[in-house]
Design a protein around this motif. Structure first.
Motif, PDB file in Angstrom:
ATOM      1  N   ASP A 168       0.557  -1.118  -0.014  1.00  0.00           N
ATOM      2  CA  ASP A 168      -0.580  -0.404   0.194  1.00  0.00           C
ATOM      3  C   ASP A 168       0.850   1.516   0.141  1.00  0.00           C
ATOM      4  N   LEU A 169       1.259   2.181  -1.172  1.00  0.00           N
ATOM      5  CA  LEU A 169       2.140   3.247  -1.369  1.00  0.00           C
ATOM      6  C   LEU A 169       1.382   4.803  -0.352  1.00  0.00           C
ATOM      7  N   THR A 170       0.295   4.098  -0.187  1.00  0.00           N
ATOM      8  CA  THR A 170      -0.322   5.152   0.215  1.00  0.00           C
ATOM      9  C   THR A 170       0.460   5.681   1.766  1.00  0.00           C
ATOM     10  N   VAL A 171       0.852   4.909   1.932  1.00  0.00           N
ATOM     11  CA  VAL A 171       1.318   4.773   3.532  1.00  0.00           C
ATOM     12  C   VAL A 171       2.360   6.056   3.708  1.00  0.00           C
ATOM     13  N   ILE A 172       3.075   5.551   2.591  1.00  0.00           N
ATOM     14  CA  ILE A 172       4.728   6.615   2.221  1.00  0.00           C
ATOM     15  C   ILE A 172       3.507   8.183   2.331  1.00  0.00           C
ATOM     16  N   LYS A 173       4.308   9.127   2.780  1.00  0.00           N
ATOM     17  CA  LYS A 173       3.498  10.743   2.874  1.00  0.00           C
ATOM     18  C   LYS A 173       4.052  11.336   1.771  1.00  0.00           C
ATOM     19  N   GLY A 174       2.641  11.860   1.284  1.00  0.00           N
ATOM     20  CA  GLY A 174       2.810  12.373  -0.353  1.00  0.00           C
ATOM     21  C   GLY A 174       2.795  12.266  -0.791  1.00  0.00           C
ATOM     22  N   ILE A 175       2.113  10.545  -1.239  1.00  0.00           N
ATOM     23  CA  ILE A 175       1.056   9.155  -2.378  1.00  0.00           C
ATOM     24  C   ILE A 175       0.546   9.048  -2.250  1.00  0.00           C
ATOM     25  N   GLY A 176      -0.146   9.953  -2.835  1.00  0.00           N
ATOM     26  CA  GLY A 176      -2.162   9.632  -2.583  1.00  0.00           C
ATOM     27  C   GLY A 176      -2.433   8.555  -2.878  1.00  0.00           C
ATOM     28  N   PRO A 177      -4.159   8.026  -3.051  1.00  0.00           N
ATOM     29  CA  PRO A 177      -4.242   7.159  -3.905  1.00  0.00           C
ATOM     30  C   PRO A 177      -4.301   7.655  -6.154  1.00  0.00           C
ATOM     31  N   VAL A 178      -4.353   8.961  -6.257  1.00  0.00           N
ATOM     32  CA  VAL A 178      -4.034   8.972  -7.774  1.00  0.00           C
ATOM     33  C   VAL A 178      -2.343   8.442  -7.895  1.00  0.00           C
ATOM     34  N   ALA A 179      -1.706   9.418  -7.072  1.00  0.00           N
ATOM     35  CA  ALA A 179      -0.098   8.750  -7.170  1.00  0.00           C
ATOM     36  C   ALA A 179       0.207   7.543  -7.387  1.00  0.00           C
ATOM     37  N   LEU A 194      10.326   0.802  -4.469  1.00  0.00           N
ATOM     38  CA  LEU A 194      10.722   2.695  -4.638  1.00  0.00           C
ATOM     39  C   LEU A 194      12.818   2.214  -3.758  1.00  0.00           C
ATOM     40  N   ALA A 195      12.745   1.428  -3.230  1.00  0.00           N
ATOM     41  CA  ALA A 195      13.811   1.883  -2.181  1.00  0.00           C
ATOM     42  C   ALA A 195      15.122   2.103  -2.813  1.00  0.00           C
ATOM     43  N   LYS A 196      14.850   1.027  -3.503  1.00  0.00           N
ATOM     44  CA  LYS A 196      15.625   0.640  -4.801  1.00  0.00           C
ATOM     45  C   LYS A 196      16.617   1.806  -6.027  1.00  0.00           C
ATOM     46  N   LEU A 197      15.164   2.548  -5.941  1.00  0.00           N
ATOM     47  CA  LEU A 197      15.488   3.799  -7.792  1.00  0.00           C
ATOM     48  C   LEU A 197      16.937   4.172  -7.654  1.00  0.00           C
ATOM     49  N   THR A 198      17.465   4.355  -8.478  1.00  0.00           N
ATOM     50  CA  THR A 198      18.835   5.109  -8.792  1.00  0.00           C
ATOM     51  C   THR A 198      18.764   6.123  -9.371  1.00  0.00           C
ATOM     52  N   ASP A 199      19.606   7.145  -8.656  1.00  0.00           N
ATOM     53  CA  ASP A 199      19.528   8.476  -9.766  1.00  0.00           C
ATOM     54  C   ASP A 199      18.977   8.283 -11.084  1.00  0.00           C
ATOM     55  N   ARG A 220      11.699   7.405  -1.575  1.00  0.00           N
ATOM     56  CA  ARG A 220      12.443   6.782  -1.704  1.00  0.00           C
ATOM     57  C   ARG A 220      13.287   6.731  -0.479  1.00  0.00           C
ATOM     58  N   GLU A 221      13.287   7.348   0.403  1.00  0.00           N
ATOM     59  CA  GLU A 221      13.421   7.587   1.828  1.00  0.00           C
ATOM     60  C   GLU A 221      12.899   7.064   2.431  1.00  0.00           C
ATOM     61  N   GLN A 222      11.831   7.126   2.605  1.00  0.00           N
ATOM     62  CA  GLN A 222      10.786   6.315   3.302  1.00  0.00           C
ATOM     63  C   GLN A 222      10.345   5.049   3.215  1.00  0.00           C
ATOM     64  N   ALA A 223      10.132   4.213   2.021  1.00  0.00           N
ATOM     65  CA  ALA A 223      10.728   3.106   1.380  1.00  0.00           C
ATOM     66  C   ALA A 223      11.734   2.240   1.916  1.00  0.00           C
ATOM     67  N   LYS A 224      12.717   3.045   2.115  1.00  0.00           N
ATOM     68  CA  LYS A 224      13.821   2.461   2.688  1.00  0.00           C
ATOM     69  C   LYS A 224      12.617   1.921   4.330  1.00  0.00           C
ATOM     70  N   GLU A 225      13.018   2.421   5.141  1.00  0.00           N
ATOM     71  CA  GLU A 225      12.652   2.372   6.175  1.00  0.00           C
ATOM     72  C   GLU A 225      12.061   1.329   6.315  1.00  0.00           C
ATOM     73  N   LEU A 226      10.578   1.922   5.368  1.00  0.00           N
ATOM     74  CA  LEU A 226       9.169   0.963   5.597  1.00  0.00           C
ATOM     75  C   LEU A 226       9.633  -0.759   5.216  1.00  0.00           C
ATOM     76  N   ALA A 227      10.618  -0.628   3.915  1.00  0.00           N
ATOM     77  CA  ALA A 227      10.997  -2.096   3.731  1.00  0.00           C
ATOM     78  C   ALA A 227      11.648  -2.881   4.348  1.00  0.00           C
ATOM     79  N   LYS A 228      12.324  -2.374   5.650  1.00  0.00           N
ATOM     80  CA  LYS A 228      12.245  -3.000   6.534  1.00  0.00           C
ATOM     81  C   LYS A 228      12.422  -3.602   7.544  1.00  0.00           C
ATOM     82  N   LYS A 229      10.884  -3.759   7.650  1.00  0.00           N
ATOM     83  CA  LYS A 229       9.685  -3.888   8.584  1.00  0.00           C
ATOM     84  C   LYS A 229       8.872  -5.527   7.903  1.00  0.00           C
TER      85      LYS A 229
END
Length: 229
Positions: A168-179, A194-199, A220-229
């Motif tokens: 559920d990507l909407t858990v990330i702040k800034g990502i709504g249902p449309v995004a 998201l966490a593994k996206l390169t520049d 990407r930074e938020q996804a790195k924390e969520l991916a660890k859980k």
């Protein structure tokens, strides 16, 4: 000699051979464009002002580059509402080189490319009408093939979605249902992706999707924390 022109809702003081970045013009690189909104012109202390524009005055310019301005971030936060919104915008710009400042209805040395292209299109249409018509079946088959190829190109996502249940990507702040839906259509459906996206991946998303590079890096930074859980 200098002139003051108006284009894209802004005013610019220009002279011959000046390089100028203005709001996007519908023209190709190398085309000559005509700017007829001349507010004033002069040489030294002799200045002529229009009311609002100078009659018979025109500035021609050559299109050097079509590009984008730097990203501008709009951040909005509501206190005590747990609400934040971050949006990036990149203004489309056209870089032009001023060619001539023409007065008194003088004609430009090089005609605007748009007029030349219009004449070419009219000539092509006249030639097509004069040519013998092809069988109806063949004529209808070509547009269908082009439409099919266009749909395939449009349907190709930027990334390959992994197998398994999406996050559920909407858990990330800034990502709504449309995004989240837009990201899913481009193959991004998990925190790990998201966490593994390169520049390089971030630049690709910035180019093809309505998200800025800063937004994607934040996700990407938020996804790195969520991916660890």
């Amino acid at each position: 000699m200098f002139a003051v022109i108006k284009t894209g809702g802004k005013q610019y003081r220009v002279a011959a051979n000046d390089l100028l970045k203005i709001e996007k013009l519908e023209a190709k690189v190398g085309d000559i464009v005509e700017i007829g909104n001349v507010l004033a012109h002069g040489e030294g202390e002799n200045v002529t002002f229009g009311a609002p524009f100078v009659d018979g005055a025109m500035v021609t310019a050559e299109v050097v580059e079509q590009g984008k301005n730097r990203t501008v971030i709009a951040f909005k936060k509501r206190r005590r509402q747990n609400s934040r919104r971050k949006i990036g915008h990149r203004q489309l710009l056209t870089t032009v080189r001023i060619a001539e400042i023409l007065l008194g209805g003088a004609k430009p040395a090089k005609k605007a490319a748009a007029k030349a292209e219009a004449k070419a299109e009219v000539a092509a249409e006249a030639k097509a009408e004069a040519a013998p018509k092809e069988p109806k079946a063949k004529k209808e088959a070509a547009p269908k093939a082009e439409a099919a190829s266009g749909e395939e190109a449009k349907a190709a996502p930027l990334f390959k979605a992994p197998k398994g249940e999406p996050d559920d990507l909407t858990v990330i702040k800034g990502i709504g249902p449309v995004a989240a839906k837009d990201l899913a259509e481009q193959g991004i459906v998990t925190f790990a992706q998201l966490a593994k996206l390169t520049d390089k991946d971030v630049a690709k998303i910035d180019e093809h999707m309505p998200f800025s590079a800063d937004q994607i890096k934040d996700w990407r930074e938020q996804a790195k924390e969520l991916a660890k859980k």
